[in-house]
Design an enzyme around this catalytic site. Sequence first.
Site, PDB file in Angstrom:
ATOM      1  N   THR A  12       0.818  -1.219   0.000  1.00  0.00           N
ATOM      2  CA  THR A  12       0.000   0.000   0.000  1.00  0.00           C
ATOM      3  C   THR A  12       0.849   1.265   0.000  1.00  0.00           C
ATOM      4  O   THR A  12       0.460   2.283  -0.566  1.00  0.00           O
ATOM      5  CB  THR A  12      -0.938  -0.025   1.234  1.00  0.00           C
ATOM      6  OG1 THR A  12      -1.804  -1.146   1.089  1.00  0.00           O
ATOM      7  CG2 THR A  12      -1.793   1.216   1.338  1.00  0.00           C
ATOM      8  N   THR A  88       1.906  -4.389   4.308  1.00  0.00           N
ATOM      9  CA  THR A  88       1.846  -4.699   5.739  1.00  0.00           C
ATOM     10  C   THR A  88       1.341  -6.111   6.041  1.00  0.00           C
ATOM     11  O   THR A  88       1.590  -6.636   7.124  1.00  0.00           O
ATOM     12  CB  THR A  88       0.957  -3.678   6.469  1.00  0.00           C
ATOM     13  OG1 THR A  88      -0.349  -3.709   5.890  1.00  0.00           O
ATOM     14  CG2 THR A  88       1.540  -2.286   6.377  1.00  0.00           C
TER      15      THR A  88
END
Length: 322
Positions: A12, A88
């Site tokens: 991201t 993540t």
Amino acid sequence: MKRILVLHTGGTISMKENKETGEVNTSEKHPLDEISAMLARETEIEDEIIFYLPSPHIRPDHMLKLGQSIHERMAKKNYDGVVITHGTDTLEETAYFLDLFLQTRKPVVVTGAMRSSNEIGSDGLYNLLSAIRVASCDEAQDKGVLVVMNDEIHTARNVTKTSTSNVATFQSPQYGPIGITTKTDVFFHHKMTRYDSYPIQSINKKVSLIKAYAGMDGTLIDAVRESGVDGMVIEALGQGNLPPDTVEAVRRTIDHGIPIVLVSRCYQGVVQDTYAYAGGGRQLRDMGVIFANGVTGPKARIKLMVVLEMTNNPTELQHMFS
Ligand code: ASP
């Protein structure tokens, strides 16, 4: 002036949100290109895109390639520290792999973002700046691989993603962060006391992760063994116990020379051979199950994959996990 190597792997932190559909995806121009200009006065940044992958696409062979790339680049140039940007979802597995693999005293910091680069409250650039400041900090040496997100510094060994969407997702349950960052400073308040290091050349062993549950029997364990794994990690119940109907499948697996590493599905505390009932930790330990402490199931799996590249001798494996 400190010289920092920044390696991007995707996630991201390097994605953009489509304002019309709300979808988040990789963008054509690397959103972090502007970072070098922002830091030009205090730090010399060299950045490189190693992969462009969402982190659910990252495999152990990518982790090994990343680790080897870090070694190669550090051998050619005298970098003061390394920063890795990563999605993540599997960040903690890559960070822990690097912690086991890398042979360097220099700071190696992994970071990511929960909000893509053009979203309101995007945390990517800020986390990257914090990570670069930690990697530039002399005190960050000799601390193993670190994860820097949301003004906190965590060890790769203890950190885990705890929330699906909150920017404060990375936590080290039971241990806490080993330091914090502010806009101007980096503060450390703990130090790791133990390091393992395994200079492997390949990562090809097949290791599966199974989670235990009430009423479980041996079906899953037998099926996984018969699929041809080299090792198995089980997230057991409580202090390290399994339902009694799994015991014979565990025994069959160990008798086939397939190591079983046990962690707890509790996210705090240690596994130990307290209970002597059927399926209790004492019986599992006596059967040769390896107890691993201080790591989650996914990290125990990474470690078992790594150490199986070196040995499958049960005594040596016990020692490596003790
Ligand atoms: N799904 C994304 C990934 O892991 C999440 C993130 O990067 O925060 O690549």
